[in-house]
Design a protein around this motif. Structure first.
Motif, PDB file in Angstrom:
ATOM      1  N   GLN A 219       0.891   8.929  -1.436  1.00 27.52           N
ATOM      2  CA  GLN A 219       1.010   8.388  -0.081  1.00 27.52           C
ATOM      3  C   GLN A 219      -0.369   8.217   0.559  1.00 27.52           C
ATOM      4  O   GLN A 219      -1.219   9.106   0.482  1.00 27.52           O
ATOM      5  N   THR A 220      -0.582   7.079   1.221  1.00 30.46           N
ATOM      6  CA  THR A 220      -1.811   6.869   1.972  1.00 30.46           C
ATOM      7  C   THR A 220      -1.591   7.304   3.416  1.00 30.46           C
ATOM      8  O   THR A 220      -0.461   7.616   3.813  1.00 30.46           O
ATOM      9  N   THR A 221      -2.639   7.331   4.197  1.00 28.00           N
ATOM     10  CA  THR A 221      -2.520   7.770   5.593  1.00 28.00           C
ATOM     11  C   THR A 221      -2.633   6.624   6.585  1.00 28.00           C
ATOM     12  O   THR A 221      -2.153   6.733   7.704  1.00 28.00           O
ATOM     13  N   ALA A 222      -3.272   5.546   6.190  1.00 27.63           N
ATOM     14  CA  ALA A 222      -3.497   4.455   7.130  1.00 27.63           C
ATOM     15  C   ALA A 222      -3.398   3.130   6.413  1.00 27.63           C
ATOM     16  O   ALA A 222      -3.607   3.022   5.197  1.00 27.63           O
TER      17      ALA A 222
ATOM     18  N   ALA B 174      -4.391  -1.167   7.144  1.00 24.81           N
ATOM     19  CA  ALA B 174      -5.136  -2.083   7.992  1.00 24.81           C
ATOM     20  C   ALA B 174      -4.318  -3.338   8.231  1.00 24.81           C
ATOM     21  O   ALA B 174      -3.645  -3.850   7.319  1.00 24.81           O
ATOM     22  N   VAL B 175      -4.378  -3.808   9.461  1.00 30.99           N
ATOM     23  CA  VAL B 175      -3.659  -5.027   9.806  1.00 30.99           C
ATOM     24  C   VAL B 175      -4.188  -6.190   8.969  1.00 30.99           C
ATOM     25  O   VAL B 175      -5.399  -6.406   8.858  1.00 30.99           O
ATOM     26  N   GLY B 176      -3.238  -6.921   8.343  1.00 32.13           N
ATOM     27  CA  GLY B 176      -3.598  -8.095   7.556  1.00 32.13           C
ATOM     28  C   GLY B 176      -4.058  -7.807   6.145  1.00 32.13           C
ATOM     29  O   GLY B 176      -4.381  -8.742   5.407  1.00 32.13           O
ATOM     30  N   LYS B 177      -4.070  -6.557   5.756  1.00 38.76           N
ATOM     31  CA  LYS B 177      -4.538  -6.200   4.420  1.00 38.76           C
ATOM     32  C   LYS B 177      -3.413  -5.538   3.634  1.00 38.76           C
ATOM     33  O   LYS B 177      -2.800  -4.579   4.095  1.00 38.76           O
ATOM     34  N   LEU B 178      -3.142  -6.075   2.398  1.00 39.14           N
ATOM     35  CA  LEU B 178      -2.096  -5.501   1.553  1.00 39.14           C
ATOM     36  C   LEU B 178      -2.532  -4.118   1.082  1.00 39.14           C
ATOM     37  O   LEU B 178      -3.579  -3.956   0.460  1.00 39.14           O
ATOM     38  N   THR B 179      -1.716  -3.105   1.425  1.00 37.58           N
ATOM     39  CA  THR B 179      -2.084  -1.714   1.154  1.00 37.58           C
ATOM     40  C   THR B 179      -0.938  -1.017   0.424  1.00 37.58           C
ATOM     41  O   THR B 179       0.236  -1.172   0.792  1.00 37.58           O
TER      42      THR B 179
ATOM     43  N   ILE C 157       2.801  -0.207  14.475  1.00 35.09           N
ATOM     44  CA  ILE C 157       2.344   1.068  15.034  1.00 35.09           C
ATOM     45  C   ILE C 157       3.564   1.919  15.373  1.00 35.09           C
ATOM     46  O   ILE C 157       4.439   1.502  16.124  1.00 35.09           O
ATOM     47  N   GLY C 158       3.632   3.104  14.782  1.00 35.06           N
ATOM     48  CA  GLY C 158       4.746   4.011  15.044  1.00 35.06           C
ATOM     49  C   GLY C 158       5.993   3.720  14.231  1.00 35.06           C
ATOM     50  O   GLY C 158       7.030   4.376  14.420  1.00 35.06           O
ATOM     51  N   ALA C 159       5.950   2.737  13.312  1.00 35.11           N
ATOM     52  CA  ALA C 159       7.134   2.405  12.521  1.00 35.11           C
ATOM     53  C   ALA C 159       7.442   3.509  11.512  1.00 35.11           C
ATOM     54  O   ALA C 159       6.537   4.164  10.987  1.00 35.11           O
ATOM     55  N   ASN C 160       8.741   3.690  11.212  1.00 33.99           N
ATOM     56  CA  ASN C 160       9.195   4.683  10.232  1.00 33.99           C
ATOM     57  C   ASN C 160       9.549   3.983   8.919  1.00 33.99           C
ATOM     58  O   ASN C 160      10.369   3.068   8.889  1.00 33.99           O
ATOM     59  N   PHE C 161       8.919   4.447   7.851  1.00 36.80           N
ATOM     60  CA  PHE C 161       9.221   3.937   6.514  1.00 36.80           C
ATOM     61  C   PHE C 161       9.961   5.027   5.743  1.00 36.80           C
ATOM     62  O   PHE C 161       9.576   6.203   5.795  1.00 36.80           O
TER      63      PHE C 161
ATOM     64  N   THR D 234      -0.886   5.392  10.055  1.00 35.24           N
ATOM     65  CA  THR D 234      -1.807   4.913  11.075  1.00 35.24           C
ATOM     66  C   THR D 234      -2.127   3.450  10.801  1.00 35.24           C
ATOM     67  O   THR D 234      -2.464   3.087   9.663  1.00 35.24           O
ATOM     68  N   VAL D 235      -2.000   2.654  11.838  1.00 39.15           N
ATOM     69  CA  VAL D 235      -2.271   1.222  11.699  1.00 39.15           C
ATOM     70  C   VAL D 235      -3.653   0.944  12.296  1.00 39.15           C
ATOM     71  O   VAL D 235      -3.871   1.115  13.494  1.00 39.15           O
ATOM     72  N   ASN D 236      -4.557   0.537  11.466  1.00 40.96           N
ATOM     73  CA  ASN D 236      -5.915   0.227  11.913  1.00 40.96           C
ATOM     74  C   ASN D 236      -6.077  -1.273  12.121  1.00 40.96           C
ATOM     75  O   ASN D 236      -5.597  -2.084  11.316  1.00 40.96           O
TER      76      ASN D 236
END
Length: 558
Positions: free
Chosen positions: A130-133, A135-140, A202-206, A226-228
């Protein structure tokens, strides 16, 4: 996707077998399974259980004990029931095959094949990598969801805020694989989620969900990332509470909507540029009216992304033309002005002592009552300035009235001297007396009193004086109860005794005239009677007439 296809194939096989007459029995991995022989309808004969083509398990004749073969797979795990049903303990995936019950009768041989299907419930979802953050617009790659030791293989579905995520190969990529353990034959399923975030995440539950044909769905714990995203807007706000006045401190706070937020900002103050590291606030200390204006902040690496806010420093200046202690003479004029310089509309109020005045006082012709402490209060936008002065009106003494009256016993005389002047004049009486007193000084007026017992006619003087001068006034005092005597100079001031005195004088004159007239009448009556007795003539000699006139004149003087 692979798991779904596998389940479909398995169900299809089972359906084909059922259609073709092949009976199916389902057993749970590790449990004991009972496989019936012709549904328990074997009455006599010889029964043999086998698997595949040549795998012998056991043989049993009716009325005899079963003979178990030496097959290592089943030697210690099988048994047979009274109705010739086969019992297999601790079943594994290796037991998922076709078992045949062969019944040898008198006339024929019958075979009853049964397909044994083994299922195993999957483990609860496990989240790894699992990652922690993101980035907007970047496939993670966010996380991997895994479940183990299942049969058939479990399926995994990803959800965002309880809505299933579908792989589109671009913004969302879901990769699912199934691994079969060669030793146990059980399947493990794992699914990797790659996701391209937006600011709305931001704040979404997966969550990931495990789905299996033999169990209820199982959800993982919610995953929050975290959404950066880079700053898109800068804002500047005034933290301190206004309105601001000269001498205050004003704190500015610069913020940006990026995540993580910037750690440094640039503040612009009246042409001055200040970079603040590891903080987003800046404080203006001891502001003045010259501090009024627009203030700005920006990002350090992007000064074009900025915000501004206006700051107004309120000020109030009050100049009163009169201050301190002011001494003026009675009847003089006092000119007074109030000059107000303010950043807004101000309100002015006046007080004299503890009393509120309706308007600014005017002193065209000063009176003693104008003396006092005056307070001018000017207020505006939380500011208040107070200016005060003390006015003293002074003048030489004046006696307004000098009066006398009798006390209740008509013996003592109470003299009252009313005077005006400031400073408060002192009094001096020309006689000694008792109950000497004076009233409080009210607006320059004071009353002095003294009580005396006159033995003879007196002229009493009241003298009042202060450093500006002195004045005196006299009044006549009689010992008689009527107290008719009064000096000519006090007649205007003693109007209460004048009517009684006039009445007394007139009444006395009338009594005197009546007494003289009565005496004259008695004399004439006696004289004429005597003449008649002697028989003398009514008309005497010239000498007698002269004597008679002298006698009458003497009696009249008496």
């Amino acid at each position: 996707m692979h798991c779904t296809a596998f389940l479909t194939c398995l169900l299809t096989v089972c359906l084909i077998n059922q259609v073709s007459g092949l009976e199916t029995v389902t057993g749970k991995y590790g449990d004991t399974v009972e496989i019936p022989c012709n549904n328990g309808r074997v009455m006599e004969g010889f029964v043999k259980w086998k698997y595949d083509t040549d795998g012998n398990i056991l043989v049993k004749n009716v009325g005899q004990n079963a003979s178990i073969s030496n097959d290592t797979n089943y030697k210690n795990r099988v048994g047979i029931k009274q109705d010739f049903g086969l019992i297999i303990r601790e079943v594994t995936m290796a037991d998922q095959k076709t078992f045949t019950c062969m019944v040898v009768g008198k006339d024929d041989i019958f075979e009853y094949p049964v397909q044994l299907v083994i299922y195993k419930l999957p483990s609860r979802p496990q989240i790894t990598n699992q990652t922690t953050a993101m980035a907007v617009g970047k496939l993670t790659k966010l996380a991997q969801c895994r479940t183990e030791s299942a049969n058939p293989a479990a399926n995994i579905t990803w959800f965002k805020n309880k809505t299933p995520l579908l792989s589109d190969g671009a913004a969302i990529k879901i990769s699912t694989t199934v691994d079969v353990d060669k030793a146990t034959g059980l399947s493990s399923t794992k699914s990797d989620l790659e996701y391209t975030a937006v600011k709305g995440d931001i704040g979404a539950n997966f969550t990931c969900q495990i789905q299996h044909i033999r169990s209820a769905n199982m959800d993982s714990s919610p995953l929050i990332f975290t959404v950066n995203y880079p700053p898109e807007k800068v804002s500047l706000q005034v933290v301190s509470q206004g309105p601001f006045k000269e001498g205050d401190n004003v704190t500015l706070k610069c913020t940006a909507d990026g995540n993580p937020p910037p750690s440094s900002y640039i503040f612009y103050m009246k042409g001055e540029k200040k970079t603040v590291e590891n903080s987003n606030t800046y404080t203006l200390t001891n502001v003045t009216r010259k501090s009024t204006g627009d203030y700005k902040c920006s990002l350090v690496d992007s000064e074009d992304m900025a915000a501004s806010v206006p700051i107004t420093v309120e000020y109030l200046d009050v100049v009163l033309s009169t201050a301190g202690k002011i001494v003026k003479g009675l009847g003089e004029r006092l000119e007074m002005t109030v000059n107000v310089s303010a950043s807004g509309t101000s309100q002015t109020s006046w007080k004299k002592g503890n009393n509120k005045l309706d308007s600014q006082p005017e002193f065209d012709k000063l009176k003693y009552s104008d003396s006092g402490v005056y307070e001018c209060v000017v207020s505006m936008a939380g500011l208040k300035k107070t200016r005060t002065f003390e006015l003293i009106v002074q003048g030489s003494p004046v006696i307004k009235k000098l009066t006398k009256k009798r006390d209740v016993g008509n013996v003592n005389k109470v003299l009252t001297c009313e005077a005006e002047g400031f400073p408060k004049p002192t009094v001096q009486w020309s006689v000694n007396g008792t109950d000497v007193g004076e009233s409080p000084d009210v607006d320059g007026k004071v009353t002095y009193s003294i009580t005396i017992i006159p033995k003879v006619n007196l002229t009493v003087s009241c003298t009042v004086s202060n450093f500006l001068g002195s004045v005196n006034k006299s009044i006549n005092v009689s010992p008689l109860p009527e107290d008719l005597t009064i000096s000519k100079q006090d007649q205007k001031d003693d109007n209460r005794d004048h009517p009684a005195l006039a009445v007394g004088i007139v009444f006395g004159l009338i009594l005197a005239v009546l007494a003289i007239g009565l005496a004259y009448w008695l004399y004439m009556k006696k004289y004429r009677q005597g003449s008649w007795k002697t028989g003398e003539k009514e008309n005497g000699s010239a000498e007698e007439s002269k004597k008679l006139e002298e006698n009458q004149s003497q009696k009249a003087d008496v």
